[in-house]
Design an enzyme around this catalytic site. Structure first.
Site, PDB file in Angstrom:
ATOM      1  N   ALA A   1      -3.340  16.697   4.141  1.00 17.81           N
ATOM      2  CA  ALA A   1      -2.611  15.638   4.551  1.00 17.81           C
ATOM      3  C   ALA A   1      -0.946  15.747   4.149  1.00 17.81           C
ATOM      4  CB  ALA A   1      -2.987  14.322   3.603  1.00 17.81           C
ATOM      5  N   TYR A   2      -1.183  15.722   3.194  1.00 22.42           N
ATOM      6  CA  TYR A   2       1.119  15.425   2.326  1.00 22.42           C
ATOM      7  C   TYR A   2       1.808  16.839   3.048  1.00 22.42           C
ATOM      8  CZ  TYR A   2       4.863  15.556  -0.381  1.00 22.42           C
ATOM      9  OH  TYR A   2       6.414  15.194  -0.321  1.00 22.42           O
TER      10      TYR A   2
END
Length: 236
Positions: A143-144
């Site tokens: 996600a990051y």
């Protein structure tokens, strides 16, 4: 200077102040840390003030830029260091946490960049923050890293949209850096493994990253434009 109250952002704010810039230290929640950052800058003879704003809120960010212009007469450098991290395998991540990461990292970068594009004076610079994990592709950073891939795309496009205005747009992509946020929750074995990963065989420091940002934001780096600088000690 968004995200300027702690870690890398705080080191960047202090370095820019040492280079002679008056600094607005933006923070989202921790007013005490922001005031401590301001106090450290002013103790060194610099100029700074702390201003709260949620980087993903366009009205609050516009007000932040208004305050900078009112206090200092204009905006010459914008550094967007505000960010949010969530570590989890893609299969297990709570989508509410995914949305929160992207609200800060993607929408927040876009909102700050939008105001920077409208307000920066000729000769100015915008520096955003990506991550070297976009390239290293460590597990649990899905996600990051996805959010920072979006930051890199925005960086390259904004540099081209500002053609003819003498404004540079770049991003710094740190590797493993010894901040409280990075070290929290990691075992000594994990930290040792990450320390040995770069050819230089050490973790980066907030000051390492601050020096890279200051170069891109200053006159020495003004021929660098539309680039992602991977400040990571040689990680692939």
């Amino acid at each position: 200077m968004t995200g300027g109250s702690r870690g890398i952002g705080r080191a960047v704010a202090r370095k820019l102040a040492q280079d002679g810039l008056a600094v607005v230290v933006n923070y989202a929640r921790d007013a005490e840390a922001a005031e401590e950052a301001v106090a450290a800058i002013t103790a060194d003879g610099g100029r700074a003030l702390a201003v709260r704003a949620d980087v993903a809120d366009e009205k609050e960010v516009a007000d932040l830029f208004d305050r900078a212009e009112a206090e200092y007469g204009g905006v010459d450098v914008v550094v967007n260091a505000a960010g949010r991290l969530a570590l989890s395998p893609i299969a297990d991540l709570d989508l509410a946490e995914f949305d929160a990461v992207h609200r800060t990292n993607v929408r927040g970068t876009f909102v700050v960049a939008q105001q920077a594009a409208r307000r920066l004076r000729a000769g100015g610079s915008f520096v955003g923050f990506s991550t070297s994990v976009v390239g290293t592709q460590f597990p649990a950073y899905g996600a990051y890293a996805a959010s920072k891939g979006a930051v890199e795309a925005m960086t390259l496009i904004l540099a081209r949209e500002l053609r003819g205005r003498d404004i540079t747009v770049n991003a710094v992509a740190p590797g493993p850096t010894a901040t409280d946020l990075f070290l929290d929750g990691k075992t000594p074995e994990q930290i040792d493994q990450l320390t040995k990963a770069p050819p230089l065989e050490r973790l980066g420091t907030p000051e390492d990253i601050a020096s890279a940002v200051a170069f891109l934001a200053g006159p020495q780096g003004h021929w660098i434009n539309g680039q992602i600088l991977r400040a990571n000690g040689g990680l692939v």
